[in-house]
Design a protein around this motif. Structure first.
Motif, PDB file in Angstrom:
ATOM      1  N   LEU A  74       0.799  -1.223   0.000  1.00  0.00           N
ATOM      2  CA  LEU A  74       0.000   0.000   0.000  1.00  0.00           C
ATOM      3  C   LEU A  74       0.833   1.274   0.000  1.00  0.00           C
ATOM      4  O   LEU A  74       0.323   2.341   0.341  1.00  0.00           O
ATOM      5  CB  LEU A  74      -0.942   0.006   1.207  1.00  0.00           C
ATOM      6  CG  LEU A  74      -1.930  -1.154   1.267  1.00  0.00           C
ATOM      7  CD1 LEU A  74      -2.649  -1.178   2.606  1.00  0.00           C
ATOM      8  CD2 LEU A  74      -2.924  -1.066   0.117  1.00  0.00           C
ATOM      9  N   GLU A 147      -2.762  12.801   5.220  1.00  0.00           N
ATOM     10  CA  GLU A 147      -4.187  12.520   5.436  1.00  0.00           C
ATOM     11  C   GLU A 147      -4.928  12.448   4.104  1.00  0.00           C
ATOM     12  O   GLU A 147      -5.778  11.584   3.908  1.00  0.00           O
ATOM     13  CB  GLU A 147      -4.806  13.573   6.351  1.00  0.00           C
ATOM     14  CG  GLU A 147      -4.365  13.432   7.794  1.00  0.00           C
ATOM     15  CD  GLU A 147      -4.781  14.601   8.683  1.00  0.00           C
ATOM     16  OE1 GLU A 147      -5.340  15.606   8.174  1.00  0.00           O
ATOM     17  OE2 GLU A 147      -4.534  14.512   9.903  1.00  0.00           O
ATOM     18  N   GLU A 150      -4.055   9.179   2.451  1.00  0.00           N
ATOM     19  CA  GLU A 150      -4.754   8.079   3.108  1.00  0.00           C
ATOM     20  C   GLU A 150      -6.230   8.031   2.698  1.00  0.00           C
ATOM     21  O   GLU A 150      -6.769   6.951   2.436  1.00  0.00           O
ATOM     22  CB  GLU A 150      -4.643   8.200   4.627  1.00  0.00           C
ATOM     23  CG  GLU A 150      -5.257   7.033   5.358  1.00  0.00           C
ATOM     24  CD  GLU A 150      -5.065   7.099   6.865  1.00  0.00           C
ATOM     25  OE1 GLU A 150      -5.754   6.335   7.556  1.00  0.00           O
ATOM     26  OE2 GLU A 150      -4.237   7.888   7.346  1.00  0.00           O
ATOM     27  N   THR A 151      -6.864   9.182   2.599  1.00  0.00           N
ATOM     28  CA  THR A 151      -8.262   9.238   2.167  1.00  0.00           C
ATOM     29  C   THR A 151      -8.397   8.705   0.747  1.00  0.00           C
ATOM     30  O   THR A 151      -9.283   7.899   0.448  1.00  0.00           O
ATOM     31  CB  THR A 151      -8.793  10.678   2.260  1.00  0.00           C
ATOM     32  OG1 THR A 151      -8.733  11.096   3.628  1.00  0.00           O
ATOM     33  CG2 THR A 151     -10.224  10.781   1.745  1.00  0.00           C
ATOM     34  N   CYS A 154      -7.834   4.900   0.693  1.00  0.00           N
ATOM     35  CA  CYS A 154      -9.004   4.165   1.203  1.00  0.00           C
ATOM     36  C   CYS A 154     -10.090   4.065   0.140  1.00  0.00           C
ATOM     37  O   CYS A 154     -10.719   3.010  -0.020  1.00  0.00           O
ATOM     38  CB  CYS A 154      -9.548   4.834   2.456  1.00  0.00           C
ATOM     39  SG  CYS A 154      -8.494   4.587   3.908  1.00  0.00           S
ATOM     40  N   ALA A 155     -10.303   5.138  -0.604  1.00  0.00           N
ATOM     41  CA  ALA A 155     -11.320   5.125  -1.658  1.00  0.00           C
ATOM     42  C   ALA A 155     -10.956   4.124  -2.754  1.00  0.00           C
ATOM     43  O   ALA A 155     -11.806   3.374  -3.231  1.00  0.00           O
ATOM     44  CB  ALA A 155     -11.491   6.527  -2.244  1.00  0.00           C
ATOM     45  N   TYR A 157      -8.819   1.542  -2.443  1.00  0.00           N
ATOM     46  CA  TYR A 157      -8.694   0.202  -1.879  1.00  0.00           C
ATOM     47  C   TYR A 157     -10.026  -0.546  -1.871  1.00  0.00           C
ATOM     48  O   TYR A 157     -10.074  -1.741  -2.142  1.00  0.00           O
ATOM     49  CB  TYR A 157      -8.114   0.280  -0.461  1.00  0.00           C
ATOM     50  CG  TYR A 157      -7.873  -1.069   0.162  1.00  0.00           C
ATOM     51  CD1 TYR A 157      -6.766  -1.826  -0.199  1.00  0.00           C
ATOM     52  CD2 TYR A 157      -8.760  -1.588   1.102  1.00  0.00           C
ATOM     53  CE1 TYR A 157      -6.545  -3.066   0.366  1.00  0.00           C
ATOM     54  CE2 TYR A 157      -8.538  -2.831   1.669  1.00  0.00           C
ATOM     55  CZ  TYR A 157      -7.431  -3.566   1.297  1.00  0.00           C
ATOM     56  OH  TYR A 157      -7.211  -4.799   1.845  1.00  0.00           O
ATOM     57  N   ARG A 158     -11.099   0.163  -1.583  1.00  0.00           N
ATOM     58  CA  ARG A 158     -12.419  -0.476  -1.526  1.00  0.00           C
ATOM     59  C   ARG A 158     -12.788  -1.155  -2.845  1.00  0.00           C
ATOM     60  O   ARG A 158     -13.490  -2.154  -2.858  1.00  0.00           O
ATOM     61  CB  ARG A 158     -13.495   0.560  -1.172  1.00  0.00           C
ATOM     62  CG  ARG A 158     -13.512   0.914   0.293  1.00  0.00           C
ATOM     63  CD  ARG A 158     -14.743   1.738   0.644  1.00  0.00           C
ATOM     64  NE  ARG A 158     -14.680   3.122   0.208  1.00  0.00           N
ATOM     65  CZ  ARG A 158     -14.070   4.094   0.866  1.00  0.00           C
ATOM     66  NH1 ARG A 158     -13.453   3.834   1.994  1.00  0.00           N
ATOM     67  NH2 ARG A 158     -14.077   5.315   0.404  1.00  0.00           N
ATOM     68  N   SER A 172      -3.240   5.998  -3.936  1.00  0.00           N
ATOM     69  CA  SER A 172      -4.381   6.887  -4.137  1.00  0.00           C
ATOM     70  C   SER A 172      -4.742   7.066  -5.605  1.00  0.00           C
ATOM     71  O   SER A 172      -5.827   7.539  -5.914  1.00  0.00           O
ATOM     72  CB  SER A 172      -4.105   8.245  -3.514  1.00  0.00           C
ATOM     73  OG  SER A 172      -2.977   8.856  -4.124  1.00  0.00           O
TER      74      SER A 172
END
Length: 180
Positions: A74, A147, A150-151, A154-155, A157-158, A172
């Protein structure tokens, strides 16, 4: 959350002056000089140097098994030689003006609501209020950039899918399948 003035005050009380020794750029233990970088940082270095992605970054070395026989990690790191950061030349950083946030703010880091301090020979040296404030501002910008990364991660990764039997980096910007 610590603000710029709080961070600057703490840094000034600790004191710091980079000695330019390059110790933070050299490998003294396994992964001691592992510098995490975001895709935006890699792209900034690409623009400044004319280098391609694989010349600058390597996948974070710890991979996670995917359900389909693939593997993923990641994060990206600055590429290293056997003993140092690939951008350390003649004891100096060859991309100093474009160095990543980790390098720009070393030996300091904001974690949760605390200022963490790594070992460095430059600690304890007198530091002006102005320089402490500039470093505090950089640390707060670094925190905001991390941050945001990371946001974005996460988007992605889903929805991420690693191709069967392949290795990839999920960041990202998406899933980047590794070659070779």
């Amino acid at each position: 959350m610590l603000g710029i003035d709080d961070v600057a005050s703490r840094i000034e009380s600790i004191g710091f002056h980079c000695r330019g020794c390059g110790a933070c750029c050299r490998r003294v233990a396994e992964d001691s000089n592992l510098v995490l970088v975001s895709p935006a940082e890699v792209r900034a270095i690409m623009a400044a140097t004319g280098m391609v992605w694989d010349e600058i970054a390597e996948p974070y070395p710890d991979f996670i098994d995917a359900e389909n026989g693939g593997e993923y990690t990641l994060a990206w790191c600055i590429r290293r030689t056997a003993d140092a950061c690939r951008f350390l030349r003649d004891g100096q950083c060859s991309i100093y003006a474009h160095r990543p946030w980790i390098c720009r703010t070393y030996p300091f880091m904001l974690a949760d609501d605390d200022l963490l301090v790594s070992e460095c020979p430059g600690l304890g040296a007198p530091l002006s209020t102005r320089d402490a404030h500039a470093l505090g501002a950089d640390l707060c910008r670094r925190r905001a950039a991390e941050e945001a990364e990371e946001t974005g991660l996460c988007a992605v990764y889903r929805e991420a899918r690693v191709p069967p039997g392949r290795r990839a980096v999920i960041d990202s910007e998406g899933v980047k399948v590794l070659h070779g």
